[in-house]
Scaffold this motif. Structure first.
Motif, short mmCIF file in Angstrom:
data_model
loop_
_atom_site.label_atom_id
_atom_site.label_comp_id
_atom_site.label_asym_id
_atom_site.label_seq_id
_atom_site.Cartn_x
_atom_site.Cartn_y
_atom_site.Cartn_z
N ASP A 91 81.82 63.48 69.89
CA ASP A 91 83.28 63.53 69.78
C ASP A 91 83.84 62.11 69.94
OD1 ASP A 91 82.75 63.13 72.42
OD2 ASP A 91 84.32 64.44 73.16
N THR A 136 81.11 68.58 79.62
CA THR A 136 81.07 69.19 78.27
C THR A 136 80.81 68.11 77.22
OG1 THR A 136 83.48 68.99 78.04
CG2 THR A 136 82.63 71.09 78.89
N PRO A 155 79.21 66.41 74.40
CA PRO A 155 78.31 67.10 73.46
C PRO A 155 76.83 66.78 73.70
CG PRO A 155 80.25 66.33 72.33
CD PRO A 155 80.35 65.79 73.73
N LEU A 208 76.66 73.74 78.75
CA LEU A 208 78.03 74.14 79.06
C LEU A 208 78.16 74.37 80.57
CD1 LEU A 208 80.78 75.16 77.74
CD2 LEU A 208 79.89 77.44 78.26
N SER A 213 86.18 72.21 81.71
CA SER A 213 86.10 72.16 80.25
C SER A 213 86.35 70.75 79.70
CB SER A 213 87.08 73.14 79.63
OG SER A 213 88.40 72.70 79.86
N ILE A 264 88.77 69.51 78.33
CA ILE A 264 89.61 69.45 77.12
C ILE A 264 90.99 70.01 77.48
CG2 ILE A 264 87.78 69.59 75.37
CD1 ILE A 264 88.34 72.66 75.29
N CYS A 290 88.98 72.38 71.80
CA CYS A 290 87.95 73.40 71.55
C CYS A 290 86.56 72.88 71.91
CB CYS A 290 88.03 73.80 70.07
SG CYS A 290 86.55 73.70 69.11
N LEU A 291 85.73 73.80 72.39
CA LEU A 291 84.32 73.51 72.61
C LEU A 291 83.53 74.39 71.66
CD1 LEU A 291 84.04 73.64 76.52
CD2 LEU A 291 84.15 71.61 75.08
N VAL A 309 79.94 75.79 71.17
CA VAL A 309 78.75 75.92 72.02
C VAL A 309 77.61 76.54 71.20
CG1 VAL A 309 77.85 76.83 74.20
CG2 VAL A 309 80.29 76.30 73.99
N VAL A 368 76.54 72.23 74.49
CA VAL A 368 77.76 71.95 73.72
C VAL A 368 77.36 71.21 72.44
CG1 VAL A 368 79.96 70.71 73.74
CG2 VAL A 368 79.12 71.82 75.84
N ARG A 397 82.94 68.89 70.73
CA ARG A 397 84.20 69.28 71.36
C ARG A 397 85.35 68.48 70.75
NH1 ARG A 397 83.76 66.29 77.34
NH2 ARG A 397 83.46 64.23 76.42
#
Ligand code: FDA
Length: 584
Positions: free
Chosen positions: A446, A465, A467, A471, A543, A545, A550-551, A553, A559, A562
């Motif tokens: 991300d 989270t 990437p 998770l 999270s 975010i 959004c995640l 998964v 992950v 995100r």
């Protein structure tokens, strides 16, 4: 023409093979598993079962996880890691292990919906194997893998039916070598390895004896016996390991790998047990005895074409840190969804390359860690004055010197305390068990830099989270009041999108893409008046975010990608990411 046909043929019904079979069958993939023996593990080798492994069982179904707890020794009975002269003799020191120190217990509790426990391999394998067979796996026991040949479309494997003595062939699209530390599949596939096999020799002596009076007041899985004159071998000292509290035990005892392999007779085994337990009259019921070698060996590539290896086949190391079966089951969680998606035509074959990219570093990490842990026992011997020379009388004197009132003895006591406390890198290394972060084409960045570990990465799990990371777990509350882990919303062979209020467009995009790409994508909007609520705010914190972000998964809870906030075109973004992850 082959005698049998299947999509995935798995060699071995150990933790790796049985877990792979159970996962593939759960994902609806035709598979067959073979084992050269007529049944599963007959000795309880692996036992320490960590939270990440229990999450895999939980993903197979709550009934699978619950069955494991039913047979497991509870974490509370695992904790007092004892160092002593013998079980009946003087205790030298102890440390709280396996998440039982109050601070570590809090970290365990906050990290996962699942509990660490002690589940001998003789219980774990049947649970996984039964799950596999119930869900569709074809199992052929007393069937020995001999060789394989692969071509562009599949693999032809030749096996021996040990009952009839006849050879037969199985044609599969993929072959999984989960055939343990002497893996022929890895050998025949020509996987490259680093390290050394056979760096030490050890023997297991499995027996029954009621030892409650020595242990019930200081419950532990492991009792380390440090005796002047004891033959220490690979594990570093004599180990009395609880198999079932408190009447079934496994002694691990070293032997000189450069000498001949010892014959473990009943008399020999009884002698070792009496010596380590410190009871010359002790009667044991010997169940079995066998020898094994300490290895320091891992594969740097885990697959060749259509052949994938996992478990001890690709990471061979001593039992220190209790990582073997755990990592084997976790290998299977990484590979199974990828095989399933490729076989269903949902992903390109290149997705399978990420198995090596993601898991080979883990193989190296755990082999290195387990061997390092053996070395880190040395300072305890040094502090006790037991590492120099072989004169047991002098060693005994050195050991007893710690009880004096002199400043030298005080220093010795401090050195012993420090050396024992340092063993948390073996007995309470939560980070080693949980911190795996994958870097591969099956993860899309991300653009954020990887977060540094704020604490020791081997000792402490750090949720993120980012990437590639697993998770984070946070408890959410369903409308009926039930507690549900964030991990429970994911997995089961599907991709999951997690968002919050204002992020509904991600769900609409996921639904459309699910139809377009033919891949199941579940979406959850977490927040007030939604099916899952975050009353505690733990999820909002974990999270990383915003609510509209959004995640994405993966089926193995890692992950994939995100987005901090709602994208201008959520569908285009999700499509780009899914196409990359699925190697479309
Ligand atoms: P595993 O060796 O279990 O299974 C291999 C399978 O392949 C078997 O079913 C075998 O019969 C089959 N097979 C082999 N060759 C074949 C052929 N040619 N044809 C057909 N079938 C074939 N781990 C852990 O996580 N926690 C722990 O606490 C411990 N503790 C521990 C203590 C001791 C004393 C030992 C020796 C080991 C451990 N381990 C451990 C390690 C653990 O036992 C080991 O890592 C796992 O069993 C590996 O699982 P696999 O499924 O990879 O191989």
């Amino acid at each position: 023409m082959s005698d049998y046909k299947t999509d995935v043929l798995i060699i071995g019904t150990g933790p790796a093979g049985s877990a792979t079979a159970a996962l593939l069958s759960s994902y609806g993939i035709e598979n067959m598993v073979v084992n050269r023996y007529r049944w599963l593990a007959n000795t309880p080798r692996a036992h320490i079962t960590n939270q990440r492994t229990m999450e895999v069982l939980r993903d197979l179904g709550r009934e699978v996880e619950d069955e494991a707890y039913l047979h497991a020794t509870h974490k509370d009975l695992m904790g007092e890691n004892i160092f002593c002269e013998s079980l009946a003799g003087e205790e030298i020191g102890r440390m709280k292990a396996w998440g039982n120190h109050p601070l570590s217990a809090a970290e365990h509790k906050m990290s996962s919906p699942s509990l660490m426990n002690d589940l001998p391999q003789t219980f774990m394998e049947p649970i996984l194997f039964k799950t596999a067979c119930q869900r569709g796996t074809q199992a052929k026991m007393s069937t020995e893998y001999l060789r394989h040949e692969q071509d562009a479309d599949g693999v032809t494997t030749t096996c021996l039916d040990r009952l009839s003595g006849k050879e037969f062939t199985i044609r599969s699209k993929y072959l999984v070598g989960a055939d343990g530390a002497k893996s022929l599949v890895a050998d025949h596939a020509g996987l490259p390895f680093e390290g050394q096999m056979g760096v030490g020799g050890s023997m297991n002596i499995l027996f029954k004896a009621d030892l409650s009076k020595y242990v019930a007041h200081r419950p532990s899985v492991l009792y380390w016996v440090m005796q002047p004159g004891a033959d220490v071998g690979g594990i570093g000292m004599g180990l009395v390991r609880m198999v079932r509290p408190w009447n079934e035990w496994l002694i691990v005892w070293g032997y000189d790998i450069n000498g001949p392999e010892p014959e473990v007779t009943e008399e020999f085994a009884t002698g070792v047990a009496r010596q380590l337990i410190g009871d010359p009259e002790l009667k044991i019921e010997l169940l079995s005895a066998n020898t094994w070698t300490v290895n320091n060996y891992y594969a740097t590539e885990l697959s060749k074409g259509r052949v994938f290896c996992m478990g001890d086949a690709v990471h061979r190391h001593p039992p220190s840190n209790g990582l073997g079966s755990n990592t084997s089951i976790q290998d299977s969680f990484n590979l199974a969804w990828k095989l399933a998606m490729v076989l269903k035509g949902q992903a390109g074959e290149a997705l399978l390359d990420s198995y090596t990219t993601e898991r080979a570093p883990v193989a190296k990490q755990i082999v290195t860690r387990a061997n390092k842990s053996i070395g880190e026992t040395g300072p305890i011997f040094d502090a006790l004055g037991m590492s120099e020379g072989v004169d047991p009388v002098q060693m005994q004197k050195n050991l007893e010197a710690r009880c004096d009132g002199t400043s030298a003895a005080e220093k010795q006591r401090e050195a012993i305390r420090k050396a024992i406390a340092f063993k948390k890198y073996e007995f309470d290394a939560h980070g080693v068990e949980m911190n795996q972060r994958y870097r591969s084409d099956a993860v899309v960045t991300d653009g954020q830099v990887e977060p540094d570990f704020e604490l020791d990465a081997e000792l402490h799990y750090q949720p993120t989270t980012w990437p590639g990371a697993r998770l984070p777990h946070a408890w959410l509350y369903a409308t009926d009041g039930a507690e549900v882990s964030s991990l429970d919303l994911c997995g089961h062979g599907r991709f999951t999108v997690l968002t919050g209020l204002g992020g509904e467009a991600w769900c609409a995009a996921a639904e459309e893409l699910s139809a377009e790409l033919g891949v199941e994508i579940v979406c959850h909007v977490i927040g007030p008046r939604r099916p899952y609520m975050d009353h505690s705010g733990d999820w909002a914190r974990a999270s990383e975010i915003t609510d509209t972000g959004c995640l994405l998964v993966r089926p193995d809870h890692h992950v994939a990608w995100r987005s901090h906030k709602l994208a201008k075109d959520p569908k285009a973004e999700l499509r780009r990411v899914l196409n990359a992850v699925l190697a479309k």
